[in-house]
Design an enzyme around this catalytic site. Sequence first.
Site, PDB file in Angstrom:
ATOM      1  N   HIS A 147      69.285  68.701  50.617  1.00  0.00           N
ATOM      2  CA  HIS A 147      68.642  68.733  51.932  1.00  0.00           C
ATOM      3  C   HIS A 147      68.163  67.343  52.353  1.00  0.00           C
ATOM      4  O   HIS A 147      68.313  66.950  53.514  1.00  0.00           O
ATOM      5  CB  HIS A 147      67.460  69.701  51.908  1.00  0.00           C
ATOM      6  CG  HIS A 147      67.859  71.136  51.958  1.00  0.00           C
ATOM      7  ND1 HIS A 147      66.950  72.178  51.986  1.00  0.00           N
ATOM      8  CD2 HIS A 147      69.083  71.727  51.993  1.00  0.00           C
ATOM      9  CE1 HIS A 147      67.586  73.330  52.029  1.00  0.00           C
ATOM     10  NE2 HIS A 147      68.883  73.083  52.038  1.00  0.00           N
ATOM     11  N   TYR A 154      63.330  75.169  58.784  1.00  0.00           N
ATOM     12  CA  TYR A 154      63.178  76.379  57.978  1.00  0.00           C
ATOM     13  C   TYR A 154      62.796  77.577  58.836  1.00  0.00           C
ATOM     14  O   TYR A 154      63.086  78.717  58.490  1.00  0.00           O
ATOM     15  CB  TYR A 154      62.143  76.151  56.879  1.00  0.00           C
ATOM     16  CG  TYR A 154      62.697  75.337  55.728  1.00  0.00           C
ATOM     17  CD1 TYR A 154      63.312  75.955  54.652  1.00  0.00           C
ATOM     18  CD2 TYR A 154      62.609  73.946  55.723  1.00  0.00           C
ATOM     19  CE1 TYR A 154      63.830  75.214  53.598  1.00  0.00           C
ATOM     20  CE2 TYR A 154      63.121  73.195  54.685  1.00  0.00           C
ATOM     21  CZ  TYR A 154      63.740  73.831  53.627  1.00  0.00           C
ATOM     22  OH  TYR A 154      64.261  73.092  52.589  1.00  0.00           O
ATOM     23  N   GLU A 169      61.117  68.073  49.243  1.00  0.00           N
ATOM     24  CA  GLU A 169      61.808  67.145  50.138  1.00  0.00           C
ATOM     25  C   GLU A 169      60.851  66.077  50.659  1.00  0.00           C
ATOM     26  O   GLU A 169      61.237  64.905  50.792  1.00  0.00           O
ATOM     27  CB  GLU A 169      62.446  67.939  51.284  1.00  0.00           C
ATOM     28  CG  GLU A 169      63.633  68.768  50.816  1.00  0.00           C
ATOM     29  CD  GLU A 169      63.876  70.012  51.659  1.00  0.00           C
ATOM     30  OE1 GLU A 169      63.434  70.041  52.836  1.00  0.00           O
ATOM     31  OE2 GLU A 169      64.498  70.961  51.150  1.00  0.00           O
ATOM     32  N   VAL A 223      78.078  69.672  41.135  1.00  0.00           N
ATOM     33  CA  VAL A 223      79.107  70.410  41.868  1.00  0.00           C
ATOM     34  C   VAL A 223      79.369  69.690  43.175  1.00  0.00           C
ATOM     35  O   VAL A 223      78.442  69.416  43.934  1.00  0.00           O
ATOM     36  CB  VAL A 223      78.657  71.866  42.147  1.00  0.00           C
ATOM     37  CG1 VAL A 223      79.685  72.588  42.998  1.00  0.00           C
ATOM     38  CG2 VAL A 223      78.451  72.617  40.835  1.00  0.00           C
TER      39      VAL A 223
END
Length: 406
Positions: A88, A98, A140, A395
């Site tokens: 993010h 959000y 964050e 990933v």
Amino acid sequence: MLSAASTEVVRATLPVVGGAIGEITPIFYRRMFAAHPELLRDVFNRGNQAQGDQQRALAGAIAAYATVLVDPDAPPPSVLMSRIANKHASLGILPEQYGIVHEHLFAAIVEVLGEAVTPEVAAAWDEVYWHMAHALIAAERDLYEAAGVESGDVWRELVVADRQLVSTDTVAFTLAANDGSALPGFLPGQYVSVQVELPDGAHQIRQYSLSTAPSAGAWRIGVRRIPALAPDGTPQPAGEVSNHLYDNVFEGDRVRVSLPFGDLTLDESSDPLVLVSAGIGVTPILGMLDHLATERVERRVEVIHADRTPARHAHRAELTALVERIPGATLHTWYEDLGTRPAQDRVRAGRVDLETVEVPAGATAYLCGPLPFMLGVRDALVARDVSADRIHYEVFGPDTWIPSAS
């Protein structure tokens, strides 16, 4: 923690909500993108949305987080939350976004579960969502503060200082500041986001690992071209951003790039290392090796790489040279097709076989490559007595490995 009342409700309804989450998330994304098309156009990966990867990742994250909140024996979600928060931050996500997710996610839950979503159930799952959201917002905020920027202010315009072909289908871009000053530092294994404007006006974003030591002063990323057909002829989504960069970006061009983020970072202990990559997954491993070589770190390092052919092996010569600069490092390479080249002691045909590698006791492992490859390597390492909590992975795309992550 959740309130006592909400904990009991979530525990009782988790099988129902968890069982339906795979149906809920596609509806959620459809609703959100209908109301905010700019999010699909300029933030979310359209390829992952088309394949359903992002939906599966979100479903896994919600189910995993809810389970942790109501099961005292469940492992803490720190790894899951760190990975999401770093992704993010690399996108410049802001706290107010959000609220958008909340609105459309709960509308989707009601659409799927109908009358089962009583006010009591809605309140309990609302608490779960905001518990997770506030944890991510706090993480964050800490990442933005550590980077020395205001929330979301992560984007910079850089210039391509060098473009180099490093395999038949991969180019490496060296990125520099417009004024020639040194770029901010990073940790070995981290990545940056790159945003490009595509012909249809979309501003799509992808993440690319930094493939040199932090001391380089500039940033280098590797970009592999992704055609619409896989090597075996299977159709696959062509790489929108990667192909655009490969085909259109050259020396002197300007590129919009984020600050570095990512939680797959090399530890600073003296423990042995097992660094495993496949395909373009070699890029964060290169950054780790360059750091070890530059800092003259004395650690035993087993480097394992898998690729389709030597021609497709990005940074092949550089990988060998870096390993040779580290006294305790050994390189093992497997190619599915060696062509006419003969197999050698540590250059083999076929797929990776860890039975032929001496895995040192007490090793920490870092994996990067296609998900099935990493799952197989993880299981093989665990079978060789590498502790699961010492196996770390990256990933390239949505993290659908959540249920088996360590």
